[in-house]
Design an enzyme around this catalytic site. Structure first.
Site, PDB file in Angstrom:
ATOM      1  N   ASN A  35      -2.709  16.901  -0.465  1.00 30.29           N
ATOM      2  CA  ASN A  35      -1.814  16.982   0.678  1.00 30.29           C
ATOM      3  C   ASN A  35      -1.956  18.269   1.484  1.00 30.29           C
ATOM      4  O   ASN A  35      -1.344  18.399   2.541  1.00 30.29           O
ATOM      5  CB  ASN A  35      -0.367  16.777   0.222  1.00 30.29           C
ATOM      6  N   THR A  62       3.953   6.445   4.174  1.00 28.69           N
ATOM      7  CA  THR A  62       4.197   5.037   4.400  1.00 28.69           C
ATOM      8  C   THR A  62       3.892   4.055   3.291  1.00 28.69           C
ATOM      9  O   THR A  62       2.807   3.997   2.741  1.00 28.69           O
ATOM     10  CB  THR A  62       3.410   4.528   5.619  1.00 28.69           C
ATOM     11  N   LYS A 106       0.848  -1.198   0.000  1.00 30.94           N
ATOM     12  CA  LYS A 106       0.000   0.000   0.000  1.00 30.94           C
ATOM     13  C   LYS A 106       0.877   1.239   0.000  1.00 30.94           C
ATOM     14  O   LYS A 106       1.988   1.227   0.512  1.00 30.94           O
ATOM     15  CB  LYS A 106      -0.969   0.037   1.174  1.00 30.94           C
TER      16      LYS A 106
END
Lengths: 390, 390
Positions: A385, A186, A175
């Protein structure tokens, strides 16, 4: 070796998995995955973020992997459990204990991975019941559900697998493209195999694979606090492969997953491969490629389908790699728009309509090559973001 | 010392300047500036981009400055003359020769600065007549016209000056925030003084000033092929200042211009100062501040007025500076949202409505401090830099 249907972490024999909804995400989609190795082997290896600010689950998993054994991996989206202090570490520990109790194994055989916002405690009152639910849902066809449950802003789940004619398989799930995923950050990857491989050989294969795959994905230059890539072997195929063949299968699965990560990077409209060729050393080739990949000006130009080779040269010029500025050649999608540090072929010949763009920089300083995958910089990236946690 | 009206490079006595339209820009606005030092001194110093891929005018100006003397500086917008090969260098040389002929000086007393697209030859048939025109237009009040003529995507022209009670002045002009300006790239700065200062002292003052001003502006992490900062002394005030006092005046003018560059950076909606305090060394403070300033994720968060301290910590964690991750404190606009590597004061207390945002990172590792100025990352930045040259 052949690619077959994508069962991800349950493609290899000896593994069960599940993906369930514990209620960690506001969206209400699944958010908790469990991967169990039923053996007979329980060998494991892992690589983790090199960020010195790393999350509680990274501290925990690095520790429990020291003996080269894992019985299970539990992964949650909906919270990174990073920068959460001693309490956050206790939450990770309690998560592993709960999985251990459900499965009848030791807590130190359980790796934990988390992804989501930094600086927020996990809601343990939801997470722990979710583990009970996941343990009940474990299935030898649960790989896809697990891959779906670890998604954050990923638009699609990501699995890959390779099966050897000798009868063993390597499969995996992933992912989140590098740090392209926002506060979320991540990359989480779990790869499994039913080959008979001991921990030191797993470790060697995994480090070799990540060095040229996940480590060469650099979508936005940001490094996560939570990156984790795990490789687990069950030995259930009862076949012990040659190390080179096994390592190549692991590399192929990792390369496939890494390419999927770049292809699903947040807000991106282009997948860009930076090929640096004829560098003096591989390290210099990587350094130059990474530097090019981090030029916001170049990433904007590619978004605008502008073959702006000047921005490639100005990025190369900031490195200390061996090259003569008056000898540099640069191609964009195979048109050598820059020759010997100046104007080359007509930039009008360059087509950049496709999603994939290849930039080639020839340093003419040696025989080493390396590639880095990155993405363009878009208004959508800025939007996703800047709006995420507010 | 007092700030007075902004005459830029003609604030100091002994200088004339002009800004004219040679026709280099499609927009038809002025594009050629000339600054002349009428003496009696002709001392000069300069600092240039450290990019190994640097433009012809940088090669030329660095060379002619070796004797510490300049009689004039000619600057053009509308073309960087970078990556243009030996022909581009000949164009720069011909430009200096033309200025020298017009002024009756030697070509090696003429510095050349260019800004605009990389990889495109300058239209010398327009540039050379433009120099004749500029020489005719020279005036002791021409500083503003010169500052206007060097603009690229700057929305305003930028000048600053400081006058000492002792009767000497330092004034200057600047264009283009770091590499924020796109293919254009480039920061060009000319600072003049009528103080009596020899070249070695000019050089010391300029290096000291740029180290903590222009070198600490990092709007988008990209380094130009053309950056040039020049300091010229005419001695016309007949006053020889103390070096410390003179250096402080140069630093004040450079700091003022640097702040203006950040305030006019392309597409930016926020001016962000990253203060790193209590670092082990100044170099580590600069490294940590610069790393934070280059986090696209953080720059997006600030654009969204999101006090996302996790993105500050994840950036700090990628550096090798001395600190303990469990001891880091981070404030956003003076609210300590992160204490000891974890959650601190309530992030709801942070107001980010203003254009200026201050992020403070306390490393608790020593007594050294440093600041870097940067900007947020916006959809407008992407738009301006993806649409520019196509």
């Amino acid at each position: 070796m052949t690619d077959t249907q994508n069962l991800g972490v349950t493609a290899a024999k000896g593994f069960r998995a599940a993906g369930v909804t514990a209620g960690l995400k506001a969206s209400g989609t699944s958010d908790l995955a469990l991967v169990v190795n039923d053996g007979p082997l329980h060998a494991a290896a892992g690589v983790f973020t090199s960020n010195r600010v790393h999350a509680a689950p990274v501290k925990w998993s690095r520790q429990v992997l020291k003996d080269g054994e894992l019985a299970a991996v539990v992964l949650n989206s909906g919270g990174a459990n990073a920068c959460t202090g001693p309490e956050g570490f206790q939450d990770t520990h309690a998560t592993a204990e709960k999985v251990a109790a459900e499965l009848g194994v030791g807590a130190i055989e359980v790796a934990v991975c988390s992804t989501g916002l930094i600086g927020v405690r996990l809601p343990m009152d939801k997470l722990l019941p979710g583990i009970e639910q996941a343990a009940k849902a474990l299935s030898s066809t649960g790989g896809e559900a697990a891959a779906i449950a670890i998604k954050t802003t990923d638009t699609v789940h990501k699995t890959a697998q390779v099966t050897s004619p000798a009868g063993w398989t390597v499969g995996g799930m992933a992912k989140g493209a590098g740090m392209l995923a926002p506060g979320l950050a991540t990359m989480l990857v779990v790869v499994t195999t039913d080959a008979v491989v001991e921990a030191p050989q797993l470790d060697a294969a995994l480090r070799d694979a990540t060095r040229t795959t996940f480590d060469r994905v650099d979508s936005d230059g940001c490094m996560s606090t939570n990156d984790t890539v795990l490789l687990l072997a069950s030995g259930a195929s009862e076949v012990a492969p040659e190390q080179a063949e096994f390592a190549e299968a692991v590399r192929a699965v990792c390369a496939n997953l890494a390419r999927q990560l770049i292809g699903d990077a947040e807000g991106a409209s282009k997948d860009i491969r930076i090929d640096v060729v004829n560098a003096a050393t591989e390290d210099e080739a990587v350094d130059v490629a990474r530097t090019i990949s981090r030029s916001n000006l170049l990433k904007c130009a590619i978004h605008g389908e502008d073959p702006n080779w000047g921005r490639v040269l100005s990025a190369i010029g900031t490195t200390s790699a061996a090259f003569d500025p008056d000898q540099l050649d640069v191609a964009i999608n195979n048109v050598w728009v820059c020759r010997n540090g100046g104007v080359g072929e007509d930039r009008e010949l360059v087509s950049m309509k496709g999603r994939e763009v290849v930039i080639t920089a020839d340093l003419k300083a040696g025989r080493a090559d390396a590639s880095i995958w990155t993405n363009d910089l878009t208004a959508d990236y800025v939007h996703e973001n800047s709006a995420y946690s507010s």
